[in-house]
Write a protein that holds these residues in place. Structure first.
Motif, short mmCIF file in Angstrom:
data_model
loop_
_atom_site.label_atom_id
_atom_site.label_comp_id
_atom_site.label_asym_id
_atom_site.label_seq_id
_atom_site.Cartn_x
_atom_site.Cartn_y
_atom_site.Cartn_z
N ALA A 31 0.81 -1.31 0.32
CA ALA A 31 -0.11 -0.41 0.12
C ALA A 31 1.17 0.87 0.21
CB ALA A 31 -0.67 0.07 0.91
N ILE A 32 2.39 0.69 0.88
CA ILE A 32 3.22 2.32 0.36
C ILE A 32 3.39 2.50 -0.81
CG2 ILE A 32 4.68 3.15 1.52
CD1 ILE A 32 4.18 1.72 4.16
N THR A 33 3.42 1.85 -1.21
CA THR A 33 5.14 1.57 -2.64
C THR A 33 3.56 2.04 -3.67
OG1 THR A 33 6.26 -0.38 -2.15
CG2 THR A 33 5.21 0.43 -4.57
N LYS A 34 1.76 1.79 -3.70
CA LYS A 34 1.09 2.28 -4.37
C LYS A 34 1.09 3.52 -4.01
CE LYS A 34 -0.42 -2.39 -5.14
NZ LYS A 34 -2.40 -2.68 -5.06
N ARG A 35 1.21 4.51 -2.77
CA ARG A 35 1.16 5.34 -2.63
C ARG A 35 1.61 6.32 -2.93
NH1 ARG A 35 -1.97 3.84 2.09
NH2 ARG A 35 -0.16 3.56 3.41
N PHE A 36 3.14 5.70 -3.08
CA PHE A 36 4.21 6.66 -3.51
C PHE A 36 4.08 7.34 -5.11
CE2 PHE A 36 8.23 6.65 -5.25
CZ PHE A 36 8.82 7.63 -5.04
N LEU A 82 10.10 -0.50 -1.05
CA LEU A 82 10.36 0.65 -1.88
C LEU A 82 11.47 1.09 -1.36
CD1 LEU A 82 9.61 3.29 -2.92
CD2 LEU A 82 7.68 3.74 -1.57
N LYS A 83 12.52 2.32 -1.45
CA LYS A 83 13.41 2.51 -0.55
C LYS A 83 12.60 3.51 0.33
CE LYS A 83 17.63 0.74 -3.13
NZ LYS A 83 18.70 0.58 -2.95
N PRO A 84 13.29 3.69 1.58
CA PRO A 84 12.53 4.48 2.46
C PRO A 84 13.04 5.94 1.95
CG PRO A 84 13.91 3.35 3.74
CD PRO A 84 13.49 2.38 2.42
N GLU A 85 14.24 6.27 1.08
CA GLU A 85 15.09 7.14 1.06
C GLU A 85 14.57 8.03 0.04
OE1 GLU A 85 17.84 4.29 -0.37
OE2 GLU A 85 16.80 4.66 1.57
N TRP A 86 13.14 7.38 -0.50
CA TRP A 86 12.83 7.85 -2.05
C TRP A 86 11.32 8.25 -1.05
CZ3 TRP A 86 12.05 3.05 -6.26
CH2 TRP A 86 13.74 2.88 -6.32
N ILE A 87 10.90 7.87 -0.44
CA ILE A 87 10.25 8.93 0.51
C ILE A 87 10.55 9.88 0.87
CG2 ILE A 87 7.77 8.92 2.18
CD1 ILE A 87 8.48 6.06 1.76
N ALA A 88 11.48 10.33 1.42
CA ALA A 88 12.06 11.70 2.51
C ALA A 88 12.59 12.67 0.94
CB ALA A 88 13.81 10.92 2.72
N TYR A 89 13.26 11.81 -0.32
CA TYR A 89 13.07 12.78 -1.54
C TYR A 89 12.60 13.51 -2.05
CZ TYR A 89 17.26 10.10 -1.49
OH TYR A 89 19.17 9.57 -1.76
N LEU A 90 10.93 12.53 -2.19
CA LEU A 90 9.38 13.22 -2.36
C LEU A 90 8.78 14.25 -1.79
CD1 LEU A 90 7.50 12.43 -5.61
CD2 LEU A 90 6.69 10.64 -3.94
#
Length: 94
Positions: A9-14, A56-64
């Protein structure tokens, strides 16, 4: 690899947030995002196409969140709006 339902779900929302950024011309391109953060473009696309098999790498979320004002609460918890400023309440079920 066994990815939890929460992880999927997190990956899809990303990737919903990525698509919204592209749609509203807030992101130049996915390629530019991956280049700016030294992310392998093909790995990025593999995660998008296989959220149940790729992590999904957590740092990708941080970058976004840092670059585009995306809400971490939306990406991680699925709560609220896509953007920190309270805009773009896009349903996952679209």
């Amino acid at each position: 690899m066994n990815i939890s339902n929460e992880g999927i779900a997190i990956t899809k929302r990303f990737f919903i947030a990525i698509e919204a950024l592209k749609q509203y011309k807030m992101m130049k391109s996915v390629r530019a995002f991956t280049l700016a953060h030294n992310i392998n473009y093909w790995n990025f696309n593999t995660v998008k196409k296989n959220p149940d098999k790729s992590v999904l790498k957590p740092e990708w979320i941080a970058y976004l969140c840092e670059d585009y004002g995306v809400s971490a609460d939306y990406i991680i918890l699925g709560k609220g709006f896509i953007y920190k400023d309270g805009t773009f309440n896009i349903s996952e079920n679209r």
